[in-house]
Design a protein around this motif. Sequence first.
Motif, PDB file in Angstrom:
ATOM      1  N   SER B  53       0.800  -1.218   0.000  1.00 40.67           N
ATOM      2  CA  SER B  53       0.000   0.000   0.000  1.00 40.67           C
ATOM      3  C   SER B  53       0.839   1.277   0.000  1.00 40.67           C
ATOM      4  O   SER B  53       0.364   2.327  -0.408  1.00 40.67           O
ATOM      5  N   LEU B  69       4.189  -0.611   4.096  1.00 41.02           N
ATOM      6  CA  LEU B  69       2.825  -0.790   4.571  1.00 41.02           C
ATOM      7  C   LEU B  69       2.146  -1.823   3.679  1.00 41.02           C
ATOM      8  O   LEU B  69       2.062  -1.639   2.459  1.00 41.02           O
ATOM      9  N   ASP B  71      -1.355  -4.085   3.304  1.00 39.22           N
ATOM     10  CA  ASP B  71      -2.727  -4.327   3.766  1.00 39.22           C
ATOM     11  C   ASP B  71      -3.023  -5.816   3.690  1.00 39.22           C
ATOM     12  O   ASP B  71      -2.720  -6.458   2.670  1.00 39.22           O
ATOM     13  N   LEU B 122      -8.806  -1.745   8.702  1.00 37.56           N
ATOM     14  CA  LEU B 122      -9.437  -1.502   7.402  1.00 37.56           C
ATOM     15  C   LEU B 122     -10.760  -2.249   7.392  1.00 37.56           C
ATOM     16  O   LEU B 122     -10.814  -3.438   7.714  1.00 37.56           O
ATOM     17  N   PHE B 124     -14.512  -2.125   5.038  1.00 41.62           N
ATOM     18  CA  PHE B 124     -15.489  -1.470   4.161  1.00 41.62           C
ATOM     19  C   PHE B 124     -16.344  -2.521   3.471  1.00 41.62           C
ATOM     20  O   PHE B 124     -16.002  -3.706   3.440  1.00 41.62           O
ATOM     21  N   VAL B 125     -17.460  -2.040   2.944  1.00 37.24           N
ATOM     22  CA  VAL B 125     -18.395  -2.917   2.239  1.00 37.24           C
ATOM     23  C   VAL B 125     -18.345  -2.574   0.759  1.00 37.24           C
ATOM     24  O   VAL B 125     -18.523  -1.416   0.379  1.00 37.24           O
ATOM     25  N   GLU B 126     -18.087  -3.580  -0.047  1.00 38.72           N
ATOM     26  CA  GLU B 126     -18.068  -3.392  -1.499  1.00 38.72           C
ATOM     27  C   GLU B 126     -19.461  -3.677  -2.039  1.00 38.72           C
ATOM     28  O   GLU B 126     -20.030  -4.747  -1.798  1.00 38.72           O
ATOM     29  N   HIS B 137     -15.056  -6.489   3.384  1.00 38.89           N
ATOM     30  CA  HIS B 137     -13.593  -6.510   3.475  1.00 38.89           C
ATOM     31  C   HIS B 137     -13.211  -6.038   4.878  1.00 38.89           C
ATOM     32  O   HIS B 137     -13.587  -4.938   5.286  1.00 38.89           O
ATOM     33  N   ARG B 141      -3.809  -2.814   8.369  1.00 39.28           N
ATOM     34  CA  ARG B 141      -2.615  -2.320   7.678  1.00 39.28           C
ATOM     35  C   ARG B 141      -1.430  -2.646   8.558  1.00 39.28           C
ATOM     36  O   ARG B 141      -1.376  -2.249   9.727  1.00 39.28           O
TER      37      ARG B 141
END
Lengths: 122, 150
Positions: B53, B69, B71, B122, B124-126, B137, B141
């Motif tokens: 990342s 970094l 992920d 981290l 989030f919703v795709e 997801h 990180r």
Amino acid sequence: MSATLDDSVLRTLIDVFPVRFDQWLGTVASDIRDDIIVSINYPGPSKPGDPPGYDTQTLMDTLDISRIQALIWAVFSPKDRAVYLELGTEKLAKRPFFTPVLEAWRQYKLQQSAEKANLLNV
Amino acid sequence: MSDLQTAYTALRAALISTASNTPSWAGRAYADQAPAPTASAPITRPYVIYSYSGGGDENALLQADPNLLIDVTCVADTVQAALAGDTEIRARLDDSGEQDIRRGMTGDAEWYIKTVTHEQRLHFVEQANNGATQIYHSGGRYRVIMERKT
């Protein structure tokens, strides 16, 4: 072996000059946003792993900064697409544009900015 | 071998190791992105993605000293599965460098993997298929600090 970071002088400076530090952080947030815009300011399509190029400039146009509270500023985009590009999706390889800029600031730009603002010599 | 290749190899080894209390991610851990599914090799969730990342050499030492970094996220059909995957991943990776308290990950002939540290969460919703499908997801990180041996 352990190491302790002594940030007492920095904290004292922030306590004595809160407005000055807050204004500086606003400048930092603005500069970070500008650095991101520079990194994505080329025509697409981008390669996986590279910052996204622009097609419609939607991402670029929605990057903004906001003062959340004293000494806390945010650089953000309200678009879902920003998260998808930064972190990738099941079908889209990530194209980080935010983290590389933040890392550059962590490594050396933050110190340069503080020196330029003469923050640590008061 | 490049620094990133060494880091990817060590991360993958830690993820698929069977020497853990949690199920191995063998066959379900992919670098950068899951391959396109085929009839003979379907991709089933949950699975793990590890991907670079940001970051690079710190230039604080004479020898190369990457500070990367990476992920590592669990991709799943439900939020519960994604979060459970994240917990398993973190148990395998966090504080597992050669100078960390758990010392699970090692480098190779060219590189030390000094520390592996979980930083930001981290999650989030795709919205896939125009919002008809949600893919979750969740992960973290990891800052991987390395040093060239030779």
